[in-house]
Design a protein around this motif. Structure first.
Motif, PDB file in Angstrom:
ATOM      1  N   SER A 153     -49.637 -14.447  -9.971  1.00 22.93           N
ATOM      2  CA  SER A 153     -49.501 -15.270  -8.768  1.00 22.93           C
ATOM      3  C   SER A 153     -48.527 -14.598  -7.814  1.00 22.93           C
ATOM      4  O   SER A 153     -47.463 -14.137  -8.225  1.00 22.93           O
ATOM      5  CB  SER A 153     -48.989 -16.668  -9.129  1.00 22.93           C
ATOM      6  N   THR A 154     -48.903 -14.548  -6.543  1.00 21.39           N
ATOM      7  CA  THR A 154     -48.065 -13.877  -5.541  1.00 21.39           C
ATOM      8  C   THR A 154     -47.456 -14.909  -4.600  1.00 21.39           C
ATOM      9  O   THR A 154     -48.166 -15.738  -4.020  1.00 21.39           O
ATOM     10  CB  THR A 154     -48.892 -12.866  -4.739  1.00 21.39           C
ATOM     11  N   PHE A 155     -46.134 -14.834  -4.449  1.00 17.47           N
ATOM     12  CA  PHE A 155     -45.404 -15.762  -3.590  1.00 17.47           C
ATOM     13  C   PHE A 155     -44.772 -15.027  -2.411  1.00 17.47           C
ATOM     14  O   PHE A 155     -44.350 -13.880  -2.536  1.00 17.47           O
ATOM     15  CB  PHE A 155     -44.278 -16.449  -4.374  1.00 17.47           C
ATOM     16  N   ARG A 156     -44.708 -15.727  -1.285  1.00 18.58           N
ATOM     17  CA  ARG A 156     -43.906 -15.271  -0.149  1.00 18.58           C
ATOM     18  C   ARG A 156     -42.623 -16.090  -0.156  1.00 18.58           C
ATOM     19  O   ARG A 156     -42.661 -17.321  -0.077  1.00 18.58           O
ATOM     20  CB  ARG A 156     -44.645 -15.458   1.168  1.00 18.58           C
ATOM     21  N   TYR A 197     -32.823 -10.109  -4.473  1.00 22.85           N
ATOM     22  CA  TYR A 197     -34.196  -9.622  -4.349  1.00 22.85           C
ATOM     23  C   TYR A 197     -34.432  -9.267  -2.889  1.00 22.85           C
ATOM     24  O   TYR A 197     -34.295 -10.114  -2.000  1.00 22.85           O
ATOM     25  CB  TYR A 197     -35.183 -10.689  -4.822  1.00 22.85           C
ATOM     26  N   ASN A 198     -34.764  -8.006  -2.629  1.00 21.42           N
ATOM     27  CA  ASN A 198     -34.839  -7.523  -1.258  1.00 21.42           C
ATOM     28  C   ASN A 198     -36.165  -7.822  -0.560  1.00 21.42           C
ATOM     29  O   ASN A 198     -36.208  -7.987   0.646  1.00 21.42           O
ATOM     30  CB  ASN A 198     -34.583  -6.007  -1.217  1.00 21.42           C
ATOM     31  N   SER A 199     -37.251  -7.865  -1.313  1.00 25.21           N
ATOM     32  CA  SER A 199     -38.567  -8.082  -0.717  1.00 25.21           C
ATOM     33  C   SER A 199     -38.843  -9.565  -0.482  1.00 25.21           C
ATOM     34  O   SER A 199     -38.288 -10.431  -1.160  1.00 25.21           O
ATOM     35  CB  SER A 199     -39.654  -7.497  -1.626  1.00 25.21           C
ATOM     36  N   LYS A 200     -39.699  -9.853   0.485  1.00 24.60           N
ATOM     37  CA  LYS A 200     -40.120 -11.233   0.755  1.00 24.60           C
ATOM     38  C   LYS A 200     -41.312 -11.631  -0.116  1.00 24.60           C
ATOM     39  O   LYS A 200     -41.696 -12.800  -0.145  1.00 24.60           O
ATOM     40  CB  LYS A 200     -40.498 -11.389   2.235  1.00 24.60           C
ATOM     41  N   ILE A 201     -41.915 -10.650  -0.804  1.00 27.77           N
ATOM     42  CA  ILE A 201     -43.069 -10.906  -1.663  1.00 27.77           C
ATOM     43  C   ILE A 201     -42.671 -10.679  -3.120  1.00 27.77           C
ATOM     44  O   ILE A 201     -42.022  -9.679  -3.442  1.00 27.77           O
ATOM     45  CB  ILE A 201     -44.252  -9.971  -1.308  1.00 27.77           C
ATOM     46  N   ILE A 202     -43.050 -11.613  -3.992  1.00 26.71           N
ATOM     47  CA  ILE A 202     -42.725 -11.485  -5.412  1.00 26.71           C
ATOM     48  C   ILE A 202     -43.911 -11.989  -6.245  1.00 26.71           C
ATOM     49  O   ILE A 202     -44.579 -12.951  -5.871  1.00 26.71           O
ATOM     50  CB  ILE A 202     -41.443 -12.271  -5.753  1.00 26.71           C
ATOM     51  N   ASN A 203     -44.170 -11.304  -7.362  1.00 27.68           N
ATOM     52  CA  ASN A 203     -45.281 -11.659  -8.243  1.00 27.68           C
ATOM     53  C   ASN A 203     -44.781 -12.363  -9.503  1.00 27.68           C
ATOM     54  O   ASN A 203     -43.761 -11.975 -10.065  1.00 27.68           O
ATOM     55  CB  ASN A 203     -46.073 -10.416  -8.647  1.00 27.68           C
ATOM     56  N   ALA A 204     -45.533 -13.361  -9.916  1.00 27.10           N
ATOM     57  CA  ALA A 204     -45.222 -14.082 -11.152  1.00 27.10           C
ATOM     58  C   ALA A 204     -46.279 -13.755 -12.199  1.00 27.10           C
ATOM     59  O   ALA A 204     -47.477 -13.872 -11.936  1.00 27.10           O
ATOM     60  CB  ALA A 204     -45.181 -15.583 -10.895  1.00 27.10           C
ATOM     61  N   LYS A 205     -45.800 -13.335 -13.364  1.00 30.22           N
ATOM     62  CA  LYS A 205     -46.684 -13.065 -14.500  1.00 30.22           C
ATOM     63  C   LYS A 205     -46.040 -13.705 -15.714  1.00 30.22           C
ATOM     64  O   LYS A 205     -45.123 -13.160 -16.311  1.00 30.22           O
ATOM     65  CB  LYS A 205     -46.861 -11.558 -14.694  1.00 30.22           C
TER      66      LYS A 205
END
Length: 220
Positions: free
Chosen positions: A57-60, A69-77
């Motif tokens: 799942s990909t979150f903004r 956390y530097n990025s605005k996009i993060i993945n959940a696994k």
């Protein structure tokens, strides 16, 4: 027979409520505080992509409350927990998560206060009722069930904004602590500078007295 049928329907309507009872025993404040202590990262974000095959799942991230956390996009696994959450619908989320071993993806755990605007902490998604034991659901039955579902949705939405309020207060308190620490460091540095200056001045003054006394002795 009718009474048994109504009781069973009522039980079915309250299934999600019963399922989450373990999580709802905690007060809201305690639940959030527990989540803050146990999470590596906490954010308010939007679920923008669902990969059901790889279960990613990909979150903004819209607002970060805890974690670096530097990025605005993060993945959940969520493969590293016994109680994984696999999102099925794009929605706004409050996420409490742990980083996986790769230090890039996160795990969503059903035991955390993680929730969406539609599905509360510890809840399973609502299950539509089509029929029980082959009997037709009456209009009254549907209305009763829908009323109970509306109560749950209202409470879920209320809890969502309540969590946001608590998390924003937490973030503000951390910023205040951070500023206080910076001020204390400045004061500490300034104090050290003053002490060093005093020591240097004392040494120079002592050296000056020594020179004067030495000259007097030499003149004599």
């Amino acid at each position: 027979m009718k009474l048994k049928y109504i009781l069973f329907l009522a039980f079915f309507c309250f299934y999600n409520y019963s399922y989450s009872s373990e999580f709802r025993r905690l007060k809201k404040e305690a639940m959030v505080n527990q989540g803050i202590k146990g999470a590596d990262i906490i954010f308010y974000g939007e679920l923008i992509k669902i990969d059901t095959i790889n279960k990613i799942s990909t979150f903004r991230i819209l607002e970060l409350f805890k974690g670096n956390y530097n990025s605005k996009i993060i993945n959940a696994k969520s493969d590293e927990t016994d109680y994984p959450i696999y999102p099925l619908k794009k929605d706004l989320w409050i996420v409490y998560a742990l980083f996986n071993k790769d230090k890039k993806t996160i795990t969503l755990d059903l035991r955390s206060p993680t929730q969406t605007m539609e599905i509360g902490t510890g809840f399973l998604p609502p299950v539509p009722i089509h029929g029980i034991y082959g009997k037709k659901i009456t209009k009254l039955d549907s209305i009763i069930c829908e009323v109970e579902n509306l109560k749950i949705r209202n409470e879920t939405l209320s809890a969502f904004f309540y969590q946001l309020e608590l998390l924003r207060a937490y973030k503000s308190s951390q910023n205040i602590i951070s500023e206080k620490e910076k001020t204390e460091l400045k004061i500490e540095s300034y104090s050290k500078y003053i002490i060093i200056s005093l020591i240097v001045n004392i040494l120079l003054f002592s050296f000056l007295i020594f020179i004067i006394l030495k000259k007097k002795i030499f003149i004599k």
